[in-house]
Design an enzyme around this catalytic site. Sequence first.
Site, PDB file in Angstrom:
ATOM      1  N   LYS A 264       0.826  -1.200   0.000  1.00 33.18           N
ATOM      2  CA  LYS A 264       0.000   0.000   0.000  1.00 33.18           C
ATOM      3  C   LYS A 264       0.867   1.260   0.000  1.00 33.18           C
ATOM      4  CE  LYS A 264      -3.782  -1.973   2.780  1.00 33.18           C
ATOM      5  NZ  LYS A 264      -4.879  -1.740   1.825  1.00 33.18           N
ATOM      6  N   ARG A 338     -10.424 -11.485   1.307  1.00 35.67           N
ATOM      7  CA  ARG A 338     -11.222 -12.552   0.703  1.00 35.67           C
ATOM      8  C   ARG A 338     -10.501 -13.898   0.756  1.00 35.67           C
ATOM      9  NH1 ARG A 338     -11.341  -9.319  -4.842  1.00 35.67           N
ATOM     10  NH2 ARG A 338     -11.187  -7.691  -3.254  1.00 35.67           N
TER      11      ARG A 338
END
Length: 483
Positions: A264, A338
């Site tokens: 990130k 996920r």
Amino acid sequence: MRNPLPPVPATLLDIEVTAELRRGVPAARLVAAPDNDDVEPLEIEGVRITGKAGDVQTVPGGGPRWIAGLGGGEPKEYRKTGAALVRAVNATLAEDVENGGKAFRAVQLALPEEASGEHVTELALGLLLGGYRYKVSGADPKPSVRTVRLVGADPALPELVARASVLAAATALTRDLANTPSNVKTPAWLADTAARVAGPRVEVTVRDEKWLAAEGFGGVLAVGGGSARPPRLIEMAYKPSGASPHLLLVGKGITFDTGGLSIKPADGMHLMRTDMAGGAAVIAAVRGIAALGLPVRVTALVPCAENHVSGSSYRPGDIVRHYGGKTTEVGNTDAEGRMVLADALVYGIRRFSPDYVVDAATLTGAMKVSLGLRTGGLFASDDSLAALVSEAGSRVGEAWWRMPLVEDYAENVRGEFGDVRQTPGGPGGITAALFLREFTAGLPWAHLDIAGPARSEKNYDEVVPGATGFAARTLVELAASLG
């Protein structure tokens, strides 16, 4: 040496119900806004009182010390007013102490005659949560009010306040867990803390990395493989006698998210201590469900991992085998939520055979773009379950908007080198939900994407800066509606 970390769970103020005002206790008064804009605002001791929801004024003299506006008197305005009032009271208390005055620890508040049970619940939520604080400091905390006395004659008041207190405690515990800094909040810490705070009616089992490897939790192990802090799986079980139906809750427990090798940007990465807010909401909800003694069986799973960067990090291009055997082509290591949820969903469905499945996760930035920062995204394979979630949120002051599971994008989830793609093309929030649906075995399932409302940078309603505790109350209320 005193531990500078705030206690988990946080101690909230007490709300007592009394029949009449007491002499010598500082009082607040609730006033509604004028029905007509042409009506002059109320003025007391030279202080202009608008009556707008959340407008709290401190007034001199021997009467009520605070006047708090109720706006038009909608239930949600009572919540906003309760939160604003407790903040104003705490500010006055801190000022009194700073100026050498005597500290008061209780205030009293007469309920309007027209206040319904819903009004009282919302007011109590605001009072309990509006003054929440989380700060790691070596200094003593600022003084805060300990007790609010609600004055009213309705015999239902104690029960209403008690239930609101459980809901508020679930929200506060979610905030506690999500606000805890990640140098403390390892997967093991989160698991151990869940076991400690769960309560006597909840069984908690903590699965370590050896068990996860033996059982084939490839998604959890891949995400957690880059960290020196190994992953955990939290299992929580609430099984009241004769309860039906059975609700499975699954919450994302990423205790810090660097993005992994798909790292990130530095700006905003510090907020990733709250990337386990979905898991925190699930932990807190089970505790609240058990505290209320709801007649529904609940199993909760929180896969916990730290998504870090090292030579053992999983890579874009990897093919990961999940619990149950299905494989995923990894496209972006920052789509880690996920990956861990997929393992837990399959395990929970095969191991416990639930009737309903609900997962909660700070899953996609796309939902922040779609719905902003105060509304959760609701995806569901079942219309009835979607309605139950939305209605539950409405009753406890949490807003949800149902998003579509667009079948035109479902084919994008199909993999070329594995069974499914982790990051298929298309709108990010929808394709993430479609990916998770692949692991739900056709059961009635709802996916709650709380990336937007899980944290805040400012006060609004009962929310304070930091983790908001969003979704915990909805999950408790959902369980109540199923029972």
